[in-house]
Motif scaffolding. Structure first.
Motif, PDB file in Angstrom:
ATOM      1  N   PRO A   1      36.680  48.041  59.329  1.00 47.77           N
ATOM      2  CA  PRO A   1      37.646  48.715  58.457  1.00 47.77           C
ATOM      3  C   PRO A   1      38.433  49.778  59.209  1.00 47.77           C
ATOM      4  CG  PRO A   1      35.479  48.584  57.412  1.00 47.77           C
ATOM      5  CD  PRO A   1      35.290  48.200  58.847  1.00 47.77           C
ATOM      6  N   VAL A   2      39.736  49.826  58.947  1.00 45.94           N
ATOM      7  CA  VAL A   2      40.616  50.816  59.576  1.00 45.94           C
ATOM      8  C   VAL A   2      40.957  51.931  58.595  1.00 45.94           C
ATOM      9  CG1 VAL A   2      42.858  51.178  60.675  1.00 45.94           C
ATOM     10  CG2 VAL A   2      41.570  49.074  61.134  1.00 45.94           C
ATOM     11  N   GLY A   3      41.106  51.604  57.321  1.00 41.83           N
ATOM     12  CA  GLY A   3      41.438  52.612  56.314  1.00 41.83           C
ATOM     13  C   GLY A   3      42.037  51.957  55.088  1.00 41.83           C
ATOM     14  N   CYS A   4      42.360  52.779  54.092  1.00 43.88           N
ATOM     15  CA  CYS A   4      42.914  52.295  52.831  1.00 43.88           C
ATOM     16  C   CYS A   4      44.160  53.087  52.467  1.00 43.88           C
ATOM     17  CB  CYS A   4      41.895  52.442  51.699  1.00 43.88           C
ATOM     18  SG  CYS A   4      40.464  51.346  51.822  1.00 43.88           S
TER      19      CYS A   4
ATOM     20  N   ALA B   1      33.037  49.108  37.755  1.00 41.59           N
ATOM     21  CA  ALA B   1      33.116  47.849  37.010  1.00 41.59           C
ATOM     22  C   ALA B   1      32.963  46.685  37.979  1.00 41.59           C
ATOM     23  CB  ALA B   1      34.447  47.742  36.270  1.00 41.59           C
ATOM     24  N   ALA B   2      32.452  45.597  37.459  1.00 42.87           N
ATOM     25  CA  ALA B   2      32.240  44.413  38.291  1.00 42.87           C
ATOM     26  C   ALA B   2      33.569  43.758  38.624  1.00 42.87           C
ATOM     27  CB  ALA B   2      31.329  43.427  37.565  1.00 42.87           C
ATOM     28  N   SER B   3      33.683  43.283  39.888  1.00 38.09           N
ATOM     29  CA  SER B   3      34.896  42.597  40.302  1.00 38.09           C
ATOM     30  C   SER B   3      35.123  41.361  39.429  1.00 38.09           C
ATOM     31  CB  SER B   3      34.776  42.175  41.766  1.00 38.09           C
ATOM     32  OG  SER B   3      35.921  41.477  42.172  1.00 38.09           O
ATOM     33  N   GLY B   4      36.351  41.198  38.958  1.00 41.01           N
ATOM     34  CA  GLY B   4      36.673  40.067  38.098  1.00 41.01           C
ATOM     35  C   GLY B   4      36.533  40.355  36.623  1.00 41.01           C
ATOM     36  N   SER B   5      35.918  41.464  36.278  1.00 42.74           N
ATOM     37  CA  SER B   5      35.778  41.812  34.860  1.00 42.74           C
ATOM     38  C   SER B   5      37.105  42.343  34.332  1.00 42.74           C
ATOM     39  CB  SER B   5      34.688  42.872  34.685  1.00 42.74           C
ATOM     40  OG  SER B   5      35.083  44.088  35.304  1.00 42.74           O
ATOM     41  N   PRO B   6      37.311  42.293  32.999  1.00 44.58           N
ATOM     42  CA  PRO B   6      38.558  42.827  32.442  1.00 44.58           C
ATOM     43  C   PRO B   6      38.786  44.285  32.797  1.00 44.58           C
ATOM     44  CG  PRO B   6      37.398  41.501  30.801  1.00 44.58           C
ATOM     45  CD  PRO B   6      36.467  41.644  31.970  1.00 44.58           C
ATOM     46  N   GLN B   7      37.703  45.079  32.848  1.00 39.71           N
ATOM     47  CA  GLN B   7      37.849  46.502  33.197  1.00 39.71           C
ATOM     48  C   GLN B   7      38.353  46.658  34.633  1.00 39.71           C
ATOM     49  OE1 GLN B   7      35.133  45.079  31.978  1.00 39.71           O
ATOM     50  NE2 GLN B   7      34.710  46.054  29.974  1.00 39.71           N
ATOM     51  N   CYS B   8      37.832  45.815  35.549  1.00 40.24           N
ATOM     52  CA  CYS B   8      38.248  45.916  36.950  1.00 40.24           C
ATOM     53  C   CYS B   8      39.684  45.431  37.126  1.00 40.24           C
ATOM     54  CB  CYS B   8      37.304  45.107  37.838  1.00 40.24           C
ATOM     55  SG  CYS B   8      37.574  45.370  39.618  1.00 40.24           S
ATOM     56  N   GLU B   9      40.048  44.345  36.443  1.00 36.03           N
ATOM     57  CA  GLU B   9      41.399  43.808  36.569  1.00 36.03           C
ATOM     58  C   GLU B   9      42.448  44.768  36.027  1.00 36.03           C
ATOM     59  OE1 GLU B   9      41.449  39.997  34.750  1.00 36.03           O
ATOM     60  OE2 GLU B   9      40.282  39.038  36.345  1.00 36.03           O
ATOM     61  N   ALA B  10      42.041  45.674  35.173  1.00 35.38           N
ATOM     62  CA  ALA B  10      42.981  46.651  34.629  1.00 35.38           C
ATOM     63  C   ALA B  10      43.078  47.895  35.502  1.00 35.38           C
ATOM     64  CB  ALA B  10      42.561  47.053  33.210  1.00 35.38           C
ATOM     65  N   ALA B  11      42.206  48.016  36.503  1.00 33.47           N
ATOM     66  CA  ALA B  11      42.183  49.204  37.357  1.00 33.47           C
ATOM     67  C   ALA B  11      43.319  49.161  38.378  1.00 33.47           C
ATOM     68  CB  ALA B  11      40.837  49.294  38.076  1.00 33.47           C
ATOM     69  N   PRO B  12      43.720  50.316  38.918  1.00 35.52           N
ATOM     70  CA  PRO B  12      44.743  50.344  39.973  1.00 35.52           C
ATOM     71  C   PRO B  12      44.266  49.561  41.208  1.00 35.52           C
ATOM     72  CG  PRO B  12      44.345  52.544  39.083  1.00 35.52           C
ATOM     73  CD  PRO B  12      43.251  51.660  38.549  1.00 35.52           C
ATOM     74  N   VAL B  13      45.204  49.256  42.090  1.00 33.50           N
ATOM     75  CA  VAL B  13      44.870  48.521  43.315  1.00 33.50           C
ATOM     76  C   VAL B  13      45.146  49.399  44.527  1.00 33.50           C
ATOM     77  CG1 VAL B  13      45.386  46.288  42.256  1.00 33.50           C
ATOM     78  CG2 VAL B  13      47.174  47.504  43.533  1.00 33.50           C
ATOM     79  N   LEU B  14      44.533  49.038  45.632  1.00 37.55           N
ATOM     80  CA  LEU B  14      44.813  49.666  46.921  1.00 37.55           C
ATOM     81  C   LEU B  14      44.722  48.583  47.989  1.00 37.55           C
ATOM     82  CD1 LEU B  14      41.804  49.874  48.384  1.00 37.55           C
ATOM     83  CD2 LEU B  14      41.600  51.887  46.922  1.00 37.55           C
ATOM     84  N   ALA B  15      45.274  48.866  49.144  1.00 37.00           N
ATOM     85  CA  ALA B  15      45.203  47.933  50.269  1.00 37.00           C
ATOM     86  C   ALA B  15      44.206  48.465  51.284  1.00 37.00           C
ATOM     87  CB  ALA B  15      46.570  47.768  50.907  1.00 37.00           C
ATOM     88  N   GLU B  16      43.256  47.626  51.651  1.00 34.62           N
ATOM     89  CA  GLU B  16      42.280  47.978  52.670  1.00 34.62           C
ATOM     90  C   GLU B  16      42.601  47.198  53.934  1.00 34.62           C
ATOM     91  OE1 GLU B  16      37.468  48.716  53.112  1.00 34.62           O
ATOM     92  OE2 GLU B  16      38.274  47.687  51.350  1.00 34.62           O
ATOM     93  N   VAL B  17      42.581  47.884  55.069  1.00 38.60           N
ATOM     94  CA  VAL B  17      43.005  47.288  56.341  1.00 38.60           C
ATOM     95  C   VAL B  17      41.807  47.112  57.262  1.00 38.60           C
ATOM     96  CG1 VAL B  17      44.494  47.580  58.368  1.00 38.60           C
ATOM     97  CG2 VAL B  17      45.299  48.312  56.112  1.00 38.60           C
ATOM     98  N   TYR B  18      41.733  45.931  57.918  1.00 40.47           N
ATOM     99  CA  TYR B  18      40.675  45.626  58.877  1.00 40.47           C
ATOM    100  C   TYR B  18      41.314  45.210  60.204  1.00 40.47           C
ATOM    101  CZ  TYR B  18      37.741  45.160  54.681  1.00 40.47           C
ATOM    102  OH  TYR B  18      37.084  45.375  53.492  1.00 40.47           O
TER     103      TYR B  18
END
Length: 239
Positions: free
Chosen positions: A209-212, A186-203
């Protein structure tokens, strides 16, 4: 008949001598009564210091919005009254002034927008919310090394509104933690994306990128939110 030169009367000579004496005395009095310079103390008056140039934001002078002290160095976030232009001043005035690119991305900056961390590489993160509901944010880094600061010119974007600094890899340098929705389909900012789970990405500070982390229901489920605290053990390959 022999003619002799006329003699000057004695009274006239006496008058001339007295006039000369009076004149010499007057000159001496003037010399003695004239102002004399004070003896030097050996301490010179301090010279006026240079006037710091006025830093402008937009069409007018910048105003301080937030400040922090990192590695003994003052850091001040400067903006215009609307927040549409922003700069970061590092060091005592006039210091080194950096123009912030994220100000051109429509971010809203406030007193909590500046976060700085000491360490082997002193680092400051400037973050600002975007969007009407503030669920997204941009961030920009400034990193110090050997007393010299630089802007990597790499904005970070969180569609979940959370960006923070923490030494995840325990190497004495802070890492950038970006929380985003895991919504590959889903496109970032879309209702489908906003309803998806989250994760933390580390740089790391170079932007590598170091990992998620694993997925979470909401950003507030991450340890330490909103200033998230992760360890290397929390990371895995990013999806």
């Amino acid at each position: 008949m022999r003619t002799s030169a006329a003699r000057t009367p004695r009274s006239a000579l006496l008058t001339a001598v007295l006039a000369a004496v009076v004149t010499i005395g007057a000159i001496g009095a003037v010399f003695l009564l004239r102002p004399r310079p004070e003896p030097s103390s050996g301490v010179s008056e301090p010279a006026a210091g240079p006037v710091a140039p006025v830093v402008t934001c937009g069409d007018g002078p910048c105003r301080p919005l937030a400040e922090s002290m990192v590695d003994g160095t003052p850091v001040v976030l400067l903006t215009d009254p609307t927040g549409g232009s922003a700069r970061l001043r590092v060091g005592p005035e006039p210091g080194t002034v950096f123009e912030l690119a994220i100000a051109q991305l429509g971010v809203r900056l406030d007193r909590n927008s500046l976060r700085c961390v000491d360490g082997a590489a002193p680092t400051c993160l400037v973050r600002g919310d975007v969007g009407d509901d503030g669920t997204a944010a941009y961030g920009e880094l400034l990193v110090g090394s050997g007393g010299v600061w630089r802007d990597p010119l790499k904005p970070y974007y969180s569609d979940a509104g959370t960006l923070s600094l923490y030494d995840v890899t325990a190497d004495g340098r802070p890492d950038v933690i970006v929380v985003r929705h895991d919504c590959a389909d889903a496109a970032s900012g879309s209702p489908q994306c906003e309803a998806a789970p989250v994760l933390a990405e580390v740089y790391d500070l170079t932007g590598k990128p170091v990992g998620c982390t694993r997925r979470f229901t909401a950003p507030s489920d991450l340890r330490g939110w909103p200033d998230i605290r992760l360890t290397r053990a929390d990371l895995r390959a990013c999806p």
